[in-house]
Scaffold this motif. Structure first.
Motif, PDB file in Angstrom:
ATOM      1  N   HIS A  48      23.185  12.596  15.996  1.00 17.72           N
ATOM      2  CA  HIS A  48      23.545  13.056  14.656  1.00 17.72           C
ATOM      3  C   HIS A  48      22.828  12.160  13.655  1.00 17.72           C
ATOM      4  CE1 HIS A  48      25.856  14.859  11.472  1.00 17.72           C
ATOM      5  NE2 HIS A  48      26.270  13.657  11.082  1.00 17.72           N
ATOM      6  N   LEU A  49      21.829  12.708  12.945  1.00 15.98           N
ATOM      7  CA  LEU A  49      21.033  11.935  11.991  1.00 15.98           C
ATOM      8  C   LEU A  49      21.054  12.648  10.637  1.00 15.98           C
ATOM      9  CD1 LEU A  49      18.075  11.255  14.424  1.00 15.98           C
ATOM     10  CD2 LEU A  49      19.859   9.652  13.751  1.00 15.98           C
ATOM     11  N   PRO A  50      22.074  12.366   9.803  1.00 22.70           N
ATOM     12  CA  PRO A  50      22.214  13.081   8.534  1.00 22.70           C
ATOM     13  C   PRO A  50      21.166  12.672   7.497  1.00 22.70           C
ATOM     14  CG  PRO A  50      23.910  11.424   8.747  1.00 22.70           C
ATOM     15  CD  PRO A  50      23.135  11.417  10.029  1.00 22.70           C
ATOM     16  N   TYR A  51      20.937  13.574   6.557  1.00 26.30           N
ATOM     17  CA  TYR A  51      19.943  13.365   5.502  1.00 26.30           C
ATOM     18  C   TYR A  51      20.251  12.142   4.633  1.00 26.30           C
ATOM     19  CZ  TYR A  51      16.870  14.527   1.583  1.00 26.30           C
ATOM     20  OH  TYR A  51      15.923  14.488   0.592  1.00 26.30           O
ATOM     21  N   PRO A  52      21.482  11.933   4.156  1.00 26.52           N
ATOM     22  CA  PRO A  52      21.733  10.749   3.323  1.00 26.52           C
ATOM     23  C   PRO A  52      21.445   9.423   4.041  1.00 26.52           C
ATOM     24  CG  PRO A  52      23.519  12.323   3.085  1.00 26.52           C
ATOM     25  CD  PRO A  52      22.649  12.811   4.198  1.00 26.52           C
ATOM     26  N   GLN A  53      21.699   9.357   5.335  1.00 20.77           N
ATOM     27  CA  GLN A  53      21.414   8.139   6.088  1.00 20.77           C
ATOM     28  C   GLN A  53      19.905   7.897   6.175  1.00 20.77           C
ATOM     29  OE1 GLN A  53      23.005   8.077  10.061  1.00 20.77           O
ATOM     30  NE2 GLN A  53      21.803   6.293  10.635  1.00 20.77           N
ATOM     31  N   ALA A  54      19.125   8.962   6.398  1.00 17.14           N
ATOM     32  CA  ALA A  54      17.667   8.821   6.461  1.00 17.14           C
ATOM     33  C   ALA A  54      17.112   8.371   5.114  1.00 17.14           C
ATOM     34  CB  ALA A  54      17.032  10.133   6.897  1.00 17.14           C
ATOM     35  N   LEU A  55      17.662   8.888   4.021  1.00 23.62           N
ATOM     36  CA  LEU A  55      17.227   8.449   2.696  1.00 23.62           C
ATOM     37  C   LEU A  55      17.497   6.961   2.503  1.00 23.62           C
ATOM     38  CD1 LEU A  55      18.310  11.332   0.284  1.00 23.62           C
ATOM     39  CD2 LEU A  55      15.997  10.619   0.869  1.00 23.62           C
ATOM     40  N   ALA A  56      18.639   6.496   2.972  1.00 28.00           N
ATOM     41  CA  ALA A  56      18.988   5.084   2.830  1.00 28.00           C
ATOM     42  C   ALA A  56      18.125   4.191   3.728  1.00 28.00           C
ATOM     43  CB  ALA A  56      20.464   4.877   3.159  1.00 28.00           C
TER      44      ALA A  56
END
Length: 99
Positions: free
Chosen positions: A43-51
Motif C-alpha cells: 500500500h503506497l498512497p499518494y500523500p506518502q510519496a509526495l512527502a
C-alpha cells in the motif's frame, strides 16, 4: 516508443540488485522513469510519496490492472489524494556513491 515498458520484474539495479521498472512515460516529451518495483500488495498512497520525494523527483502512479502490462502514469497537482494505486518515486540506490 512512448509508454512502451522496458524491463519489469526481472530488471534489477546493477548496484543493489533491487527489482526495477524502467519505462518511457509520456507522448510528446517522454521521460525515462526508473522506479523500484514493490510487491503488488504494498500500500503506497499518494500523500506518502509526495512527502518522501526530493526536489528532483517526480511521483508516478502505478495502476496494477488485470490483463494489462505495468504502465506508469504522470501525477500532477490535480491527482486525487485518495487514488487507490501505488505511488512511486525514482529509484534511490542505497549502495551508489557520487563518484
Amino acid at each position: 516508443m512512448a509508454g512502451r515498458a522496458r524491463g519489469g520484474a526481472d530488471s534489477r539495479c546493477p548496484a543493489c540488485g533491487q527489482p526495477l521498472l524502467v519505462q518511457w512515460v509520456g507522448d510528446v516529451a517522454a521521460l525515462q522513469a526508473r522506479v523500484s518495483l514493490p510487491p503488488d500488495s504494498a500500500h503506497l498512497p499518494y500523500p506518502q510519496a509526495l512527502a518522501d520525494r526530493t526536489t528532483d523527483d517526480l511521483v508516478w502512479c502505478l495502476p496494477r490492472l488485470p490483463h494489462r502490462a505495468l504502465r506508469l502514469r504522470w501525477t500532477s497537482s490535480r491527482h486525487p489524494p485518495d487514488c487507490p494505486h501505488q505511488h512511486l518515486t525514482s529509484h534511490k540506490c542505497p549502495t551508489q556513491t557520487l563518484f
